[in-house]
Design a protein around this motif. Structure first.
Motif, short mmCIF file in Angstrom:
data_model
loop_
_atom_site.label_atom_id
_atom_site.label_comp_id
_atom_site.label_asym_id
_atom_site.label_seq_id
_atom_site.Cartn_x
_atom_site.Cartn_y
_atom_site.Cartn_z
N ARG A 58 48.37 47.42 46.52
CA ARG A 58 49.72 47.99 46.60
C ARG A 58 50.46 47.78 45.29
O ARG A 58 51.09 48.69 44.76
N ARG A 59 50.36 46.58 44.74
CA ARG A 59 51.04 46.30 43.47
C ARG A 59 50.45 47.13 42.34
O ARG A 59 51.17 47.65 41.50
N LEU A 60 49.14 47.27 42.30
CA LEU A 60 48.48 48.08 41.28
C LEU A 60 48.91 49.53 41.39
O LEU A 60 49.29 50.17 40.41
N HIS A 61 48.86 50.08 42.58
CA HIS A 61 49.16 51.50 42.80
C HIS A 61 50.66 51.81 42.74
O HIS A 61 51.05 52.97 42.80
N ASP A 118 48.49 75.01 50.13
CA ASP A 118 49.88 74.56 50.11
C ASP A 118 50.13 73.35 51.01
O ASP A 118 51.11 72.64 50.82
N ARG A 119 49.26 73.16 51.97
CA ARG A 119 49.44 72.05 52.91
C ARG A 119 48.67 70.80 52.51
O ARG A 119 48.80 69.77 53.16
N LEU A 120 47.86 70.89 51.46
CA LEU A 120 47.12 69.71 51.01
C LEU A 120 48.11 68.64 50.56
O LEU A 120 49.05 68.94 49.82
N PRO A 121 47.92 67.42 51.03
CA PRO A 121 48.87 66.38 50.64
C PRO A 121 48.80 66.12 49.13
O PRO A 121 47.74 66.12 48.54
N SER A 122 49.96 65.94 48.57
CA SER A 122 50.04 65.67 47.14
C SER A 122 50.58 64.26 46.95
O SER A 122 51.73 63.98 47.28
N THR A 123 49.75 63.38 46.47
CA THR A 123 50.15 62.01 46.22
C THR A 123 50.37 61.83 44.73
O THR A 123 49.52 62.24 43.94
N PRO A 124 51.48 61.23 44.33
CA PRO A 124 51.66 60.99 42.90
C PRO A 124 50.52 60.11 42.38
O PRO A 124 50.12 59.15 43.04
N PRO A 125 49.98 60.45 41.21
CA PRO A 125 48.91 59.62 40.66
C PRO A 125 49.41 58.22 40.34
O PRO A 125 50.59 58.02 40.07
N ALA A 126 48.48 57.29 40.38
CA ALA A 126 48.81 55.88 40.15
C ALA A 126 47.75 55.25 39.25
O ALA A 126 46.69 55.84 39.01
N LEU A 127 48.04 54.05 38.80
CA LEU A 127 47.06 53.28 38.05
C LEU A 127 45.95 52.86 38.99
O LEU A 127 46.21 52.35 40.08
N LEU A 128 44.70 53.10 38.60
CA LEU A 128 43.54 52.77 39.42
C LEU A 128 42.63 51.80 38.70
O LEU A 128 42.51 51.83 37.48
N HIS A 129 41.94 50.99 39.45
CA HIS A 129 40.96 50.04 38.92
C HIS A 129 39.67 50.76 38.54
O HIS A 129 39.07 50.50 37.52
N ARG A 130 39.19 51.63 39.38
CA ARG A 130 38.01 52.50 39.23
C ARG A 130 36.66 51.80 39.32
O ARG A 130 35.64 52.41 39.02
N ASP A 131 36.62 50.56 39.72
CA ASP A 131 35.35 49.91 40.00
C ASP A 131 35.54 49.04 41.24
O ASP A 131 35.30 47.84 41.21
N VAL A 132 35.99 49.68 42.30
CA VAL A 132 36.34 48.96 43.52
C VAL A 132 35.07 48.61 44.28
O VAL A 132 34.32 49.47 44.69
N ASN A 133 34.84 47.34 44.41
CA ASN A 133 33.79 46.82 45.27
C ASN A 133 34.10 45.35 45.50
O ASN A 133 34.90 44.75 44.78
N THR A 134 33.50 44.77 46.50
CA THR A 134 33.84 43.40 46.88
C THR A 134 33.49 42.38 45.80
O THR A 134 34.05 41.30 45.80
N GLU A 135 32.61 42.72 44.88
CA GLU A 135 32.28 41.78 43.80
C GLU A 135 33.35 41.72 42.72
O GLU A 135 33.33 40.84 41.88
N ASN A 136 34.30 42.65 42.74
CA ASN A 136 35.37 42.66 41.75
C ASN A 136 36.71 42.22 42.32
O ASN A 136 37.76 42.55 41.79
N ILE A 137 36.66 41.49 43.42
CA ILE A 137 37.87 40.95 44.04
C ILE A 137 37.65 39.45 44.24
O ILE A 137 36.71 39.03 44.90
N ILE A 138 38.52 38.66 43.63
CA ILE A 138 38.48 37.21 43.83
C ILE A 138 39.56 36.87 44.85
O ILE A 138 40.71 37.25 44.68
N VAL A 139 39.17 36.16 45.90
CA VAL A 139 40.11 35.80 46.95
C VAL A 139 40.23 34.30 47.00
O VAL A 139 39.23 33.58 47.01
N GLY A 140 41.47 33.83 47.01
CA GLY A 140 41.77 32.41 47.17
C GLY A 140 42.73 32.25 48.31
O GLY A 140 42.97 33.19 49.07
N ALA A 141 43.34 31.09 48.41
CA ALA A 141 44.30 30.83 49.47
C ALA A 141 45.50 31.74 49.31
O ALA A 141 46.35 31.52 48.46
#
Length: 169
Positions: A58-61, A118-141
């Motif tokens: 959410r913060r990234l996007h 005309d009905r296709l949802p249009s989402t404003p573009p955002a900053l993306l990571h582009r290598d989303v997978n569980t190995e690129n997420i560090i989770v702590g407390a």
């Protein structure tokens, strides 16, 4: 990009959360160890873990760009180009590998894309990571940090979130 020497890191912290996490998301101080078989892909992560991951995205996007643009983020510049989602759908359908018996339906799919453009949802573009997978997420407390920023991009954040559901081959 103001000459960033280090790649950006997106971190979200939720105070007071349990330290329980799933083994497929990297843990602090063990980032050089490959995760065990994916608990996340089997739905075994605690809700607090997924809330931390969701907050990091959410913060990234939240970094948004004007509608109709896509682009790349380089060390010293941002390159933006016009993006037409209808043309992209047509290109993806044309390039898709479909079963021979399904090819006869492609003209109808193209017609449906045009009819509903005309009905296709249009989402404003955002900053993306582009290598989303569980190995690129560090989770702590109560914290989730996105790492490995080799290919940041500007585009539709829905595509990035859906990548969490795709198996990495």
């Amino acid at each position: 990009m103001h000459g960033l020497s280090q790649p950006p890191v997106a971190t979200a912290q939720r105070p007071g959360q349990s330290q329980r996490q799933c083994s497929s998301l990297r843990r602090p101080h063990r980032s050089n160890v490959n995760p065990s078989p994916s608990d996340a892909k089997r739905g075994r992560c605690a809700d607090a873990t997924w809330q931390s991951v969701g907050e990091a995205f959410r913060r990234l996007h939240a970094v948004r760009f004007p509608r109709g643009l896509t682009g790349t983020l380089e060390q010293d510049r941002i390159e933006l180009t016009h993006h037409d989602p209808v043309a992209t759908l047509h290109e993806e359908m044309t390039a898709a590998k479909v079963l021979p018996e399904a090819t006869k339906f492609l003209p109808a799919v193209h017609a449906l894309i045009d009819a509903e453009a005309d009905r296709l949802p249009s989402t404003p573009p955002a900053l993306l990571h582009r290598d989303v997978n569980t190995e690129n997420i560090i989770v702590g407390a109560g914290t989730a940090t996105l790492i490995d920023w080799g290919h940041p991009h500007i585009g539709d954040p829905r595509a990035e979130i859906s990548a969490l559901d795709e198996p990495k081959l």
